[in-house]
Design a protein around this motif. Sequence first.
Motif, mmCIF file in Angstrom:
data_model
loop_
_atom_site.group_PDB
_atom_site.id
_atom_site.type_symbol
_atom_site.label_atom_id
_atom_site.label_comp_id
_atom_site.label_asym_id
_atom_site.label_seq_id
_atom_site.Cartn_x
_atom_site.Cartn_y
_atom_site.Cartn_z
ATOM 1 N N GLY A 190 0.813 -1.209 0.000
ATOM 2 C CA GLY A 190 0.000 0.000 0.000
ATOM 3 C C GLY A 190 0.849 1.261 0.000
ATOM 4 O O GLY A 190 0.565 2.226 -0.714
ATOM 5 N N GLU A 191 1.923 1.253 0.790
ATOM 6 C CA GLU A 191 2.833 2.404 0.828
ATOM 7 C C GLU A 191 3.643 2.504 -0.456
ATOM 8 O O GLU A 191 3.940 3.611 -0.938
ATOM 9 C CB GLU A 191 3.749 2.285 2.041
ATOM 10 C CG GLU A 191 3.003 2.412 3.375
ATOM 11 C CD GLU A 191 3.880 2.049 4.560
ATOM 12 O OE1 GLU A 191 4.422 2.978 5.182
ATOM 13 O OE2 GLU A 191 4.011 0.835 4.854
ATOM 14 N N TYR A 192 4.003 1.347 -1.036
ATOM 15 C CA TYR A 192 4.686 1.365 -2.331
ATOM 16 C C TYR A 192 3.829 2.059 -3.376
ATOM 17 O O TYR A 192 4.328 2.825 -4.217
ATOM 18 C CB TYR A 192 4.960 -0.057 -2.822
ATOM 19 C CG TYR A 192 6.030 -0.840 -2.095
ATOM 20 C CD1 TYR A 192 6.911 -0.231 -1.211
ATOM 21 C CD2 TYR A 192 6.159 -2.208 -2.318
ATOM 22 C CE1 TYR A 192 7.888 -0.969 -0.559
ATOM 23 C CE2 TYR A 192 7.137 -2.959 -1.681
ATOM 24 C CZ TYR A 192 8.000 -2.335 -0.794
ATOM 25 O OH TYR A 192 8.966 -3.075 -0.169
ATOM 26 N N LEU A 193 2.524 1.787 -3.347
ATOM 27 C CA LEU A 193 1.640 2.363 -4.359
ATOM 28 C C LEU A 193 1.676 3.881 -4.331
ATOM 29 O O LEU A 193 1.816 4.530 -5.376
ATOM 30 C CB LEU A 193 0.208 1.862 -4.145
ATOM 31 C CG LEU A 193 -0.848 2.483 -5.066
ATOM 32 C CD1 LEU A 193 -0.553 2.177 -6.529
ATOM 33 C CD2 LEU A 193 -2.241 1.980 -4.688
ATOM 34 N N GLU A 194 1.562 4.472 -3.163
ATOM 35 C CA GLU A 194 1.556 5.928 -3.089
ATOM 36 C C GLU A 194 2.891 6.523 -3.530
ATOM 37 O O GLU A 194 2.928 7.570 -4.180
ATOM 38 C CB GLU A 194 1.195 6.380 -1.671
ATOM 39 C CG GLU A 194 -0.264 6.115 -1.312
ATOM 40 C CD GLU A 194 -1.225 6.664 -2.359
ATOM 41 O OE1 GLU A 194 -1.087 7.844 -2.752
ATOM 42 O OE2 GLU A 194 -2.110 5.902 -2.802
ATOM 43 N N GLN A 195 3.975 5.865 -3.192
ATOM 44 C CA GLN A 195 5.277 6.326 -3.665
ATOM 45 C C GLN A 195 5.379 6.190 -5.186
ATOM 46 O O GLN A 195 5.894 7.075 -5.874
ATOM 47 C CB GLN A 195 6.398 5.528 -2.994
ATOM 48 C CG GLN A 195 6.618 5.857 -1.529
ATOM 49 C CD GLN A 195 7.175 7.258 -1.330
ATOM 50 O OE1 GLN A 195 7.909 7.786 -2.161
ATOM 51 N NE2 GLN A 195 6.821 7.872 -0.218
#
Length: 261
Positions: A190-195
């Motif tokens: 999920g955090e990878y997606l925003e980055q």
Amino acid sequence: MFLHLRERTEPPDGSPSNRPYTPPAPRSFVAASTVRRSRADRLGAHIDRGAVITTAASLAFAEDHQSEDDHLAAARRRADEVGVVPISPGAGSALSFLASAIGARAVAEIGTGTGVSGLWLLRGMQPGGVLTSVDLEAEHQRLARETFTAAEYAPQRFRLIAGAGLDVMPRLTDDGYDLVFLDGDKVEYGEYLEQAVRLVRPGGLIVFDNALWHDRVADPSQRDPETSAIRDVVKHVSTDDRLRSVLLPLGDGLLVAQLLP
């Protein structure tokens, strides 16, 4: 295509009449609704029977569509030696195709492994394009360097960064990449997606590996942290107005999202 029903104001056969046409009783509309449901049921049955892959032989056939050469085979042997699970041949060929289709010159990868996915990406990128690959394990990157060098890619074609994905990604350039490939810690997807949305240019692609996670994502009873995180990303991507997406059943599943201009 479903029928849109409305009340008629003339006889159904189109013949002239001096008498006003009386619409059918409400129960006829109920019957029409039943017809719509039965047509949908038949459509669903048709999809189940004939429009999806249903055998292991078909999956294997798709995986073998593009063969791997000695360099990729050597990278896979290195992966076995250090306990890394690389991307499958079918998913790797899809990565190469996607990189080629968008004319990728700058690609970022989270999860170097021993260079299997990186080699597929390099082969799809434009001449002179640069792969930036991040991995927590320096030893894995050493083996990936061997893979790229043996395949005759010059050192300036790849940049290997040792570190955790969420530590390195904030330091990469905004809108600086044509494609971002994510194959790191599943809990952090999920955090990878925003980055990745920040890193990829408009029209560029964000690709997640393991999007089906060993058949667990499609099973709602599976709620371990990794499966739940991947499932959340798949759902988020499908409803995010910034993205257009497709879920490909190759390898362990590839989730591909395009950042809309």
